[in-house]
Enzyme design. Structure first.
Site, PDB file in Angstrom:
ATOM      1  N   THR A 198      13.191  78.781  17.277  1.00 43.75           N
ATOM      2  CA  THR A 198      11.968  78.445  16.551  1.00 43.75           C
ATOM      3  C   THR A 198      12.186  77.289  15.576  1.00 43.75           C
ATOM      4  OG1 THR A 198      10.181  79.313  15.159  1.00 43.75           O
ATOM      5  CG2 THR A 198      12.368  80.184  14.739  1.00 43.75           C
ATOM      6  N   ARG A 199      11.070  76.560  15.292  1.00 38.15           N
ATOM      7  CA  ARG A 199      11.101  75.510  14.283  1.00 38.15           C
ATOM      8  C   ARG A 199      10.018  75.763  13.253  1.00 38.15           C
ATOM      9  NH1 ARG A 199       6.933  72.627  17.329  1.00 38.15           N
ATOM     10  NH2 ARG A 199       6.168  71.817  15.352  1.00 38.15           N
ATOM     11  N   HIS A 203       5.698  84.584  11.726  1.00 41.08           N
ATOM     12  CA  HIS A 203       4.664  85.486  11.240  1.00 41.08           C
ATOM     13  C   HIS A 203       4.714  86.776  12.061  1.00 41.08           C
ATOM     14  CE1 HIS A 203       3.444  82.179   8.837  1.00 41.08           C
ATOM     15  NE2 HIS A 203       3.232  81.417   9.897  1.00 41.08           N
ATOM     16  N   HIS A 206       5.142  86.525  15.841  1.00 41.06           N
ATOM     17  CA  HIS A 206       6.493  86.206  16.310  1.00 41.06           C
ATOM     18  C   HIS A 206       7.402  87.436  16.228  1.00 41.06           C
ATOM     19  CE1 HIS A 206       4.823  82.434  14.554  1.00 41.06           C
ATOM     20  NE2 HIS A 206       5.106  82.025  15.781  1.00 41.06           N
ATOM     21  N   ARG A 292       4.734  79.976  24.886  1.00 44.19           N
ATOM     22  CA  ARG A 292       3.772  78.982  25.305  1.00 44.19           C
ATOM     23  C   ARG A 292       4.186  77.624  24.744  1.00 44.19           C
ATOM     24  NH1 ARG A 292      -0.880  76.670  23.963  1.00 44.19           N
ATOM     25  NH2 ARG A 292      -2.565  76.800  25.477  1.00 44.19           N
ATOM     26  N   ASP A 293       4.118  76.569  25.547  1.00 46.87           N
ATOM     27  CA  ASP A 293       4.392  75.207  25.100  1.00 46.87           C
ATOM     28  C   ASP A 293       5.721  75.099  24.347  1.00 46.87           C
ATOM     29  OD1 ASP A 293       3.805  72.548  24.976  1.00 46.87           O
ATOM     30  OD2 ASP A 293       2.618  72.704  23.137  1.00 46.87           O
ATOM     31  N   MET A 333       0.716  85.706  21.594  1.00 47.83           N
ATOM     32  CA  MET A 333       0.356  87.017  21.048  1.00 47.83           C
ATOM     33  C   MET A 333      -0.897  86.872  20.177  1.00 47.83           C
ATOM     34  SD  MET A 333       2.764  89.085  22.099  1.00 47.83           S
ATOM     35  CE  MET A 333       2.959  90.481  21.027  1.00 47.83           C
ATOM     36  N   VAL A 436       6.137  50.079 -18.289  1.00 46.41           N
ATOM     37  CA  VAL A 436       6.979  49.949 -17.097  1.00 46.41           C
ATOM     38  C   VAL A 436       7.716  48.611 -17.124  1.00 46.41           C
ATOM     39  CG1 VAL A 436       6.937  49.661 -14.596  1.00 46.41           C
ATOM     40  CG2 VAL A 436       5.618  51.481 -15.651  1.00 46.41           C
ATOM     41  N   ARG A 437       6.985  47.586 -17.463  1.00 46.24           N
ATOM     42  CA  ARG A 437       7.612  46.255 -17.466  1.00 46.24           C
ATOM     43  C   ARG A 437       8.703  46.175 -18.520  1.00 46.24           C
ATOM     44  NH1 ARG A 437       6.498  42.014 -14.357  1.00 46.24           N
ATOM     45  NH2 ARG A 437       4.863  42.395 -12.825  1.00 46.24           N
TER      46      ARG A 437
HETATM   47  S1  PPS Z   1       1.440  43.979 -11.791  1.00 48.01           S
HETATM   48  O1  PPS Z   1       0.726  42.850 -11.148  1.00 48.01           O
HETATM   49  O2  PPS Z   1       0.794  45.228 -11.496  1.00 48.01           O
HETATM   50  O3  PPS Z   1       2.848  43.953 -11.486  1.00 48.01           O
HETATM   51  O4  PPS Z   1       1.263  43.698 -13.370  1.00 48.01           O
HETATM   52  P1  PPS Z   1       1.613  44.730 -14.542  1.00 48.01           P
HETATM   53  O5  PPS Z   1       2.958  45.286 -14.372  1.00 48.01           O
HETATM   54  O6  PPS Z   1       0.507  45.696 -14.683  1.00 48.01           O
HETATM   55  O7  PPS Z   1       1.680  43.794 -15.773  1.00 48.01           O
HETATM   56  C1  PPS Z   1       0.539  43.278 -16.291  1.00 48.01           C
HETATM   57  C2  PPS Z   1       0.656  43.111 -17.800  1.00 48.01           C
HETATM   58  O8  PPS Z   1       1.521  42.035 -18.084  1.00 48.01           O
HETATM   59  C3  PPS Z   1       0.865  41.068 -18.920  1.00 48.01           C
HETATM   60  N1  PPS Z   1       0.956  39.787 -18.209  1.00 48.01           N
HETATM   61  C4  PPS Z   1       0.302  39.414 -17.088  1.00 48.01           C
HETATM   62  N2  PPS Z   1      -0.642  40.036 -16.319  1.00 48.01           N
HETATM   63  C5  PPS Z   1      -1.094  39.384 -15.224  1.00 48.01           C
HETATM   64  N3  PPS Z   1      -0.668  38.172 -14.837  1.00 48.01           N
HETATM   65  C6  PPS Z   1       0.268  37.503 -15.563  1.00 48.01           C
HETATM   66  N4  PPS Z   1       0.707  36.312 -15.179  1.00 48.01           N
HETATM   67  C7  PPS Z   1       0.797  38.149 -16.723  1.00 48.01           C
HETATM   68  N5  PPS Z   1       1.709  37.784 -17.650  1.00 48.01           N
HETATM   69  C8  PPS Z   1       1.793  38.801 -18.523  1.00 48.01           C
HETATM   70  C9  PPS Z   1      -0.508  41.589 -19.209  1.00 48.01           C
HETATM   71  O9  PPS Z   1      -0.482  42.003 -20.546  1.00 48.01           O
HETATM   72  C10 PPS Z   1      -0.712  42.812 -18.334  1.00 48.01           C
HETATM   73  O10 PPS Z   1      -1.062  43.976 -19.075  1.00 48.01           O
HETATM   74  P2  PPS Z   1      -2.522  44.634 -19.036  1.00 48.01           P
HETATM   75  O11 PPS Z   1      -2.354  45.941 -19.698  1.00 48.01           O
HETATM   76  O12 PPS Z   1      -2.943  44.791 -17.581  1.00 48.01           O
HETATM   77  O13 PPS Z   1      -3.393  43.697 -19.780  1.00 48.01           O
END
Ligand code: PPS
Length: 577
Positions: A198-199, A203, A206, A292-293, A333, A436-437
């Site tokens: 079986t994979r 139940h 079975h 079956r199958d 079954m 994130v940036r």
């Molecule tokens: S992306 O395209 O999704 O990777 O951009 P992101 O990581 O959201 O980054 C956008 C924020 O970086 C600032 N910023 C710019 N945005 C757009 N284009 C350029 N060239 C750029 N340079 C700097 C900007 O503050 C964005 O932030 P938010 O909060 O969107 O205003």
């Protein structure tokens, strides 16, 4: 090994592991050999070659065995063998090999598991192989897809000497080699053993089926699930093994046993049923249940099944005499409500009401948190399934905002964060563009390539959070459609994914210009600025579209919450307050 057990296929149980001096010699010499890191499929195959699960094979197939197997289901020496067991490698490696060379076979960490004495290197006709083995070249068949698209162009054949079996850390006491299982059968006095392949989770249907089969042929039962590679989308083997373990006490004491088989299934239907019988024979089983199958891949996109429901039974029936493994055929079954019991579908008297629950219906019930009835599956099995497939309001999800700079993504995301924290119950992470940036993507700029890398990183983190039951709120610009789609594909299988387009018009964003970036972009001081000097691809697949020039951040967040509630991802209390 006891004389009373069924003989392995070919008469002798193959054991390719070498010991002592020879092992040292191989390890030493391997420094000068070309080397290959085995794919997941090849690792499974190697394990069964090394431990004799694939007896009488002593290595990956040579060209003559391969061609003979494809054409006539027999090895070149005439022994029955239904499916090629081949080692596929890319051209770059194939070109360094010839008859007489030795290839070191390694696991993904680089540990050397075996040495292959190369006898043959060739470029197979993989389309012909698919047609002969699977009866079709349609890549909707997963076995065909692997042959045509998932394997390398060259095959290398030759005998193998093994240094060690691939290592597993999970369920070690249940991973029994053919020799280990045979020893256990001999000790227990199990001469007649019926295997159940079986994979799927098992139940009540079975359980009834396996009990009946064992009684019918007066044999002990080996529940022998495949934990190597199965059909994409199957329930993961950790969950399944917990389900099997939960079911085991439901069998009469001393009549059933559980062991795991690290086979890579091909979903090859009839031919695969013959392979299953051979592998079970090598593990000491005298009978195999074929329903079956059996090992079927289902239907193609136009709804036509790749194999007839009882094709596998028929092919195995033709060969069972030669193999010495008896097939125990079983019809589907079904549950007969009035009698509160299961019956093979063809034994149900006419007009009698039967019940069944499809796999899809079961998944829906689990996702909605609805009851799974006791007649369908034992409560202990249902509990195990629930632990892995919690109702949607306990699953993780990602809310992914996309939109221009200044559109209001971050503001709504922050309101949402607070709302989720207020409700509690699931951990919440905000992956805002700026944050994130700073922490994940500090080295990246704003080219398309860099933006895509940035979004993939966010997606990876969000998918991990989602998979583990948390809430990820992402708020980057994410201007490109294809990478947004990639994220949906990556995250949807592990939880919810909601794409929210914050569609505030450019004029409004520019007028707000809270960071003064639009002015700089217009002046050419900031290059590649989204909406001004760089593209923004509007999503056509947004689950929600929000224009912040028309609503407050609280209203926008509330719309997201209501949407999530409708989808089942937030319970009633998430809306309170
Ligand atoms: S992306 O395209 O999704 O990777 O951009 P992101 O990581 O959201 O980054 C956008 C924020 O970086 C600032 N910023 C710019 N945005 C757009 N284009 C350029 N060239 C750029 N340079 C700097 C900007 O503050 C964005 O932030 P938010 O909060 O969107 O205003």
């Amino acid at each position: 090994m006891s004389d009373h057990l069924i003989a392995p296929h070919g008469g002798t149980l193959v054991d390719l592991i070498v010991q002592g001096e020879r092992a040292l010699e191989l390890a030493d010499a391997s420094r000068d050999w070309p080397s290959w890191d085995l794919t997941p499929r090849q690792l499974c195959d190697l394990e069964l070659l090394l431990n004799g699960g694939f007896s009488p094979l002593r290595g990956f197939m040579t060209r003559s065995d391969y061609e003979s197997v494809c054409q006539s289901m027999r090895l070149a020496d005439g022994a029955l063998w239904p499916i090629p067991i081949t080692l596929d490698v890319p051209e770059s490696l194939a070109k360094t090999l010839e008859a007489g060379s030795t290839l070191a076979l390694r696991d993904p960490e680089g540990v050397m598991l075996a040495a292959l004495q190369v006898e043959d290197v060739w470029k197979p006709d993989r389309r012909a192989e698919a047609e002969q083995v699977f009866g079709t070249a349609n890549p909707e068949h997963p076995g065909v897809a692997h042959t045509l698209e998932g394997s390398h162009e060259y095959y290398v054949g030759g005998t193998i000497e093994g240094l060690q079996l691939p290592v597993h850390y999970d369920f070690r006491s249940l991973r029994l080699t053919p020799a280990e299982l045979r020893n256990q059968f001999a000790r227990l006095g199990w001469r007649r053993v019926v295997a159940f392949q079986t994979r799927n989770p098992m139940h009540r249907a079975h359980q009834e089926l396996t009990l009946r089969a064992a009684k019918e042929v007066e044999a002990s039962l080996l529940i022998h699930p495949v934990v190597g590679l199965t059909k994409p989308g199957d329930v993961d083997h950790y969950t399944r093994v917990r389900c099997y373990e939960a079911l085991l006490p439901r069998y009469p004491h001393g009549t059933a046993k559980l062991a795991l088989l690290n086979l890579a299934m091909r979903m090859g239907g009839p031919r695969e049923a013959v392979l299953h019988a051979i592998v079970r024979k090598n593990h000491g089983c005298t009978h195999l249940i074929v329903g079956r199958d059996h090992a079927g891949p289902g239907s193609d996109s136009s709804g036509v099944p790749f194999y007839g429901p009882y094709d596998a039974q028929e092919l195995l029936k033709e060969h069972q005499g030669e193999l010495g493994v008896e097939m125990v055929p079983f019809k589907m079954m079904v549950y007969v409500e009035d009698q509160d019991r299961y019956m093979p579908v063809d034994e149900v008297p006419e007009g009698v009401r039967t019940l069944s629950i499809s796999g899809t219906e079961l998944r829906e019930r689990l996702a909605d948190g609805r009851e799974v009835p006791e007649w369908f599956t034992f409560a202990e099995v249902a509990n195990e399934l629930r632990r892995t497939h919690p109702a949607r309001h306990r699953q993780g999800f990602t809310v992914f905002f996309t939109g221009l700079s200044g559109a209001g993504k971050s503001t709504i995301a922050n309101v949402l964060l607070v709302k989720f924290l207020e409700v509690g119950g699931r951990p919440v992470t905000l992956l805002d563009g700026d944050i994130v940036r700073k922490h994940l993507s500090s080295e990246l700029g704003f080219s398309k390539e860099h933006r895509d890398i940035n979004i993939r990183r966010i997606g990876y983190v969000a998918s991990e959070i989602t998979k583990n039951g948390g809430i990820a709120i992402c708020a980057p610009i994410a201007p490109y459609d294809s990478v947004r789609k990639e994220l949906r594909e990556m995250i949807s299988p592990v939880g919810g994914f909601v794409l929210v387009h914050v569609a505030t018009p450019l004029e409004v964003c520019e007028e707000r210009d809270r960071k003064g970036l639009y002015a700089k972009a217009r002046a050419g001081i900031i290059k590649e600025f989204t909406g001004i000097s760089d593209p923004y691809e509007e999503p056509a697949d947004a689950d929600l579209v929000i224009d912040t020039s028309e609503m407050t951040p609280e209203e926008a967040a509330q719309r997201v919450i209501l949407y999530l509630e409708k989808q089942g991802y937030v319970g009633a209390q998430a809306n309170a307050g």
